[in-house]
Scaffold this active site. Structure first.
Site, PDB file in Angstrom:
ATOM      1  N   LYS A 200       0.836  -1.203   0.000  1.00  0.00           N
ATOM      2  CA  LYS A 200       0.000   0.000   0.000  1.00  0.00           C
ATOM      3  C   LYS A 200       0.869   1.251   0.000  1.00  0.00           C
ATOM      4  O   LYS A 200       0.620   2.195  -0.748  1.00  0.00           O
ATOM      5  CB  LYS A 200      -0.937  -0.010   1.203  1.00  0.00           C
ATOM      6  CG  LYS A 200      -1.930   1.143   1.200  1.00  0.00           C
ATOM      7  CD  LYS A 200      -2.729   1.224   2.497  1.00  0.00           C
ATOM      8  CE  LYS A 200      -3.672   0.060   2.655  1.00  0.00           C
ATOM      9  NZ  LYS A 200      -4.537   0.223   3.853  1.00  0.00           N
ATOM     10  N   GLU A 206      10.290  -5.484   3.644  1.00  0.00           N
ATOM     11  CA  GLU A 206      10.488  -6.782   3.004  1.00  0.00           C
ATOM     12  C   GLU A 206      10.105  -6.735   1.526  1.00  0.00           C
ATOM     13  O   GLU A 206      10.806  -7.265   0.661  1.00  0.00           O
ATOM     14  CB  GLU A 206       9.662  -7.855   3.718  1.00  0.00           C
ATOM     15  CG  GLU A 206      10.077  -8.117   5.158  1.00  0.00           C
ATOM     16  CD  GLU A 206       9.385  -7.220   6.164  1.00  0.00           C
ATOM     17  OE1 GLU A 206       9.450  -7.510   7.376  1.00  0.00           O
ATOM     18  OE2 GLU A 206       8.775  -6.199   5.751  1.00  0.00           O
ATOM     19  N   GLY A 261      -4.642  -4.346   5.176  1.00  0.00           N
ATOM     20  CA  GLY A 261      -3.911  -5.410   4.484  1.00  0.00           C
ATOM     21  C   GLY A 261      -4.511  -6.785   4.684  1.00  0.00           C
ATOM     22  O   GLY A 261      -4.654  -7.560   3.736  1.00  0.00           O
ATOM     23  N   ARG A 262      -4.885  -7.117   5.920  1.00  0.00           N
ATOM     24  CA  ARG A 262      -5.393  -8.464   6.187  1.00  0.00           C
ATOM     25  C   ARG A 262      -6.834  -8.650   5.738  1.00  0.00           C
ATOM     26  O   ARG A 262      -7.388  -9.737   5.871  1.00  0.00           O
ATOM     27  CB  ARG A 262      -5.231  -8.798   7.670  1.00  0.00           C
ATOM     28  CG  ARG A 262      -5.831  -7.805   8.646  1.00  0.00           C
ATOM     29  CD  ARG A 262      -5.340  -8.086  10.063  1.00  0.00           C
ATOM     30  NE  ARG A 262      -5.817  -7.129  11.036  1.00  0.00           N
ATOM     31  CZ  ARG A 262      -5.215  -5.969  11.321  1.00  0.00           C
ATOM     32  NH1 ARG A 262      -4.128  -5.623  10.653  1.00  0.00           N
ATOM     33  NH2 ARG A 262      -5.694  -5.161  12.255  1.00  0.00           N
ATOM     34  N   GLU A 347      -3.477 -10.351  14.768  1.00  0.00           N
ATOM     35  CA  GLU A 347      -3.079  -8.969  14.497  1.00  0.00           C
ATOM     36  C   GLU A 347      -4.260  -8.025  14.707  1.00  0.00           C
ATOM     37  O   GLU A 347      -4.085  -6.880  15.100  1.00  0.00           O
ATOM     38  CB  GLU A 347      -2.535  -8.828  13.068  1.00  0.00           C
ATOM     39  CG  GLU A 347      -1.895  -7.460  12.806  1.00  0.00           C
ATOM     40  CD  GLU A 347      -1.111  -7.398  11.514  1.00  0.00           C
ATOM     41  OE1 GLU A 347       0.096  -7.691  11.541  1.00  0.00           O
ATOM     42  OE2 GLU A 347      -1.706  -7.079  10.464  1.00  0.00           O
ATOM     43  N   HIS A 378      -0.725 -37.145  13.835  1.00  0.00           N
ATOM     44  CA  HIS A 378       0.506 -37.879  14.094  1.00  0.00           C
ATOM     45  C   HIS A 378       1.614 -36.947  14.578  1.00  0.00           C
ATOM     46  O   HIS A 378       2.794 -37.316  14.544  1.00  0.00           O
ATOM     47  CB  HIS A 378       0.939 -38.628  12.829  1.00  0.00           C
ATOM     48  CG  HIS A 378      -0.045 -39.677  12.410  1.00  0.00           C
ATOM     49  ND1 HIS A 378       0.057 -40.996  12.803  1.00  0.00           N
ATOM     50  CD2 HIS A 378      -1.182 -39.590  11.662  1.00  0.00           C
ATOM     51  CE1 HIS A 378      -0.964 -41.679  12.290  1.00  0.00           C
ATOM     52  NE2 HIS A 378      -1.731 -40.851  11.604  1.00  0.00           N
ATOM     53  N   LYS A 487       9.922  -2.819  14.068  1.00  0.00           N
ATOM     54  CA  LYS A 487      10.435  -2.220  12.830  1.00  0.00           C
ATOM     55  C   LYS A 487      11.386  -1.066  13.150  1.00  0.00           C
ATOM     56  O   LYS A 487      12.446  -0.936  12.542  1.00  0.00           O
ATOM     57  CB  LYS A 487       9.277  -1.708  11.969  1.00  0.00           C
ATOM     58  CG  LYS A 487       8.402  -2.795  11.368  1.00  0.00           C
ATOM     59  CD  LYS A 487       7.303  -2.164  10.516  1.00  0.00           C
ATOM     60  CE  LYS A 487       6.399  -3.190   9.892  1.00  0.00           C
ATOM     61  NZ  LYS A 487       5.324  -2.577   9.084  1.00  0.00           N
TER      62      LYS A 487
END
Length: 523
Positions: A200, A206, A261-262, A347, A378, A487
């Site tokens: 955005k 990253e 974002g999410r 979040e 398992h 950050k």
């Protein structure tokens, strides 16, 4: 508007009194009541939501519904859908529901549909090979570069619904670890690769570092600066930075400030979904989510699946001492669902202060984790059955498979149902090593089949559950200020690792920096 803290609501106090009863029944004691299915099993959008294995009585359910009323839940939902500034700390709306609303229902979202038309046009040109790379070859590989909300949702949907004969190979790069981008690029041909850079702000660390590495890789192998304009697409709210990066304006697509974002996979962020599923497949996803939006907005409280899931979660987390929640999809195609929900739920609701900045005063979101069945049986299911920690779980299953191995699917279904049954009932054995305590509350969500519409409905269900829990706790489910501290500290440590900062660190961090710096200088 001033609101009471959750613990000061009358219904909250009543729930605390009920939970304190020494004779409160177990899940196994509640299950024989046939009427549970009438109130605790709901079917909507081709999904069955089964809450009947919850440790919840009629009295508790009625009191939880009173709790929702005391939070004016219906009014708050309308604030969300009408674009009011529900993200109070950032002064923004959270209008992700507008991304999947038809234009005849929400005429104000014309810009959304214009952008969708542009995305459809790009997908069509890529699919029919009229969009070609700098040497004239057709695109075969799509590399989606993003992180968090701009990556988890699209990757989940592509993994879940991508057809066997998709026109493109899709790759997702998120981690700033250089191995991630290297392992992707080593398989690719620059002449036939398209990079989709999603940020955005066009400033996410990253994403920008990985995009810069991809651009350098392209330039080194082509020697042609014009290749960037033909092999890079951006999804951003910062058009100027995308153009400065070298991306052509007509290859830049909008993501608006009112989309978190999410909550963004329904937007241009979902471009890989459109490319792999086709525009019709993406429209099915939007339609499924919109159907759940309508259910959430119109269903009465006692039959409202997201609201009930949220309230039951509140009961477990705040009154029964549960501090972790497992997401257990019994479908290999949904193996990324726990990762996606980790971000969506934790979040959003991993907060400790209310809208007004005061202490929330109660526990909020539990730790969320999980894994796909039956492989998880398992691995970590031993802890679930005989461990000492309190937990709840969601089981997710498709009633009908999209393959022809009927016996496989029968065994998968049997294991899904048996695990939830064992967690509820447990077993007594003369040998204590074989005893299983049981009394663990679980939900089971059964999709008619896993397709765009049911997956869209399921993901929208979880979005609305998150919103409802946030309104009960009176927290802002749409910001993530806690992410920012790490950050900021990373910026300082980055400079120190390069020997360019003299800011003092705590002794532990300073020793770690010295150790790594020494190691870097060792041949």
């Amino acid at each position: 508007m001033t609101r009471l803290a959750a613990k000061d609501l009358p219904a909250w106090k009543q729930l605390a009194q009920i939970a304190a009863k020494s004779t409160y029944p177990s899940v196994a004691e509640l299950l024989p009541d046939e009427r549970r299915h009438e109130r605790l099993m709901l079917a909507t959008s081709d999904v069955l939501f089964d809450f009947s294995k919850q440790r919840i009585t009629e009295e508790v359910l009625d009191t939880l519904l009173q709790l929702a009323e005391q939070r004016n839940w219906r009014e708050r939902i309308e604030e969300l859908f009408n674009g009011e500034l529900v993200n109070t700390t950032e002064g923004r709306a959270a209008l992700h529901t507008a991304l999947r609303a038809p234009p005849n229902e929400q005429p104000s979202n014309q810009e959304v549909h214009r952008e969708l038309k542009r995305l459809s046009g790009l997908a069509e040109r890529l699919t029919d090979a009229s969009f070609r790379g700098y040497t004239g070859k057709a695109i075969t590989d799509i590399v989606h570069i993003g992180i968090g909300g701009s990556q988890l949702g699209p990757e989940l949907v592509v993994a879940a619904l991508k057809p066997a004969h998709s026109p493109f190979r899709c790759h997702f790069v998120a981690n700033v670890d250089g191995h991630a981008i290297d392992m992707t690029l080593c398989e690719l041909n620059p002449e036939t690769t398209l990079f989709v850079v999603v940020s955005k702000s066009f400033a996410t660390l990253e994403t920008v570092k990985n995009a810069q590495t991809a651009r350098s890789w392209m330039l080194e192998r082509t020697g042609a600066s014009q290749a960037i304009a033909l092999h890079f697409v951006a999804v951003t709210n910062n058009l100027a930075s995308a153009i400065e990066f070298g991306i052509a304006p007509h290859n830049c697509f909008a993501i608006w400030q009112w989309v978190g974002g999410r909550f963004s996979l329904w937007s241009a962020v979902g471009l890989p979904i459109i490319l792999c599923l086709g525009i019709d497949g993406f429209q099915d996803l939007l339609a499924g989510a919109h159907a759940m939006d309508n259910h959430f907005r119109t269903a009465p409280a006692e039959a409202n699946a997201p609201l009930l899931a949220a309230l039951i979660g509140i009961w477990n987390y705040n009154f029964l001492g549960v501090n972790n929640h497992a997401v257990l999809p019994y479908d290999e195609r949904l193996k990324l669902l726990p990762n996606y929900l980790q971000q969506l739920e934790t979040e959003s609701n991993g907060k400790s202060v209310r809208h007004d900045g005061s202490d929330v005063g109660v526990h909020t979101m539990a730790v969320l984790w999980g894994g796909v069945g039956t492989t998880g049986q398992h691995a970590f299911h031993q802890l679930l059955h005989q461990g000492t920690r309190a937990f709840t779980a969601d089981f997710i299953l498709a009633a009908r498979a999209n393959h022809e191995h009927d016996d496989h699917h029968r065994w998968l279904t049997a294991n899904c149902f048996s695990q939830s049954q064992a967690m509820a009932q447990g077993q007594h054995a003369d040998d204590p090593h074989q005893s299983v305590a049981g009394n663990h509350a679980t939900n089971t969500f059964v999709l008619d089949r896993l397709d765009g519409k049911t997956l869209g409905a399921l993901l929208a269900f979880y979005e609305h559950k998150v919103f409802c829990q946030g309104l009960i706790w009176d927290i802002n489910s749409f910001d993530q200020w806690g992410v920012e501290l790490g950050k900021r500290l990373a910026n300082v440590i980055y400079e120190q690792l390069g020997g360019r900062s003299a800011i003092l660190q705590d002794t532990s961090t300073r020793a770690l920096i010295q150790h790594v710096s020494t190691a870097e200088g060792t041949p």
